[in-house]
Design a protein around this motif. Structure first.
Motif: not given
Length: 124
Positions: A69-85, A99-110
């Motif tokens: 558990w480190n910062a890299g793992f935390l960022s990966s988990t956050a990105l997976l949750l963002l993709m799931g949203l 909202l569909r626009l933001v939820a669809g574009a956010a993972p790529g930007v993040a």
């Protein structure tokens, strides 16, 4: 294992394409563009998850333990949750185009920002 890094780049490309499709759909690209964006988002999620699995196996072979558990793992988990949203918006939320626009574009930007941050040496 280089496959982890290649899959991370593939996920980044797919998620950036998904973001572009969602932005194009906002500008009146139609349902076909939105469907391609959703498929690209799902494909990016698959590439990202496969890369995480390959990285975990590589870590197990190298360190004798899976991810720590480190910062890299935390960022990966956050990105997976963002993709799931973006893939699991509740119907009431999905009815709002912005909202569909933001939820669809956010993972790529993040993911792009996380990778750029890491490449520039600010993430360590």
């Amino acid at each position: 294992m280089p496959t982890f890094f290649e899959l991370r780049l593939a996920a980044q490309a797919l998620l950036l394409y998904a973001a572009a499709c969602h932005l194009a759909a906002w500008r009146g690209g139609g349902n076909g563009v939105a469907a391609r964006g959703r498929l690209a988002l799902l494909s990016g999620w698959g590439a990202f998850m496969t890369g995480e699995l390959v990285g975990a196996c590589w870590s197990y072979g190298w360190l004798g333990d899976f991810w720590q558990w480190n910062a890299g793992f935390l960022s990966s988990t956050a990105l997976l949750l963002l993709m799931g949203l973006g893939l699991h918006l509740p119907p009431r939320w999905a009815a709002r185009p912005w909202l569909r626009l933001v939820a669809g574009a956010a993972p790529g930007v993040a993911l792009n920002l996380v990778v750029l941050n890491h490449q520039m040496g600010m993430g360590s």
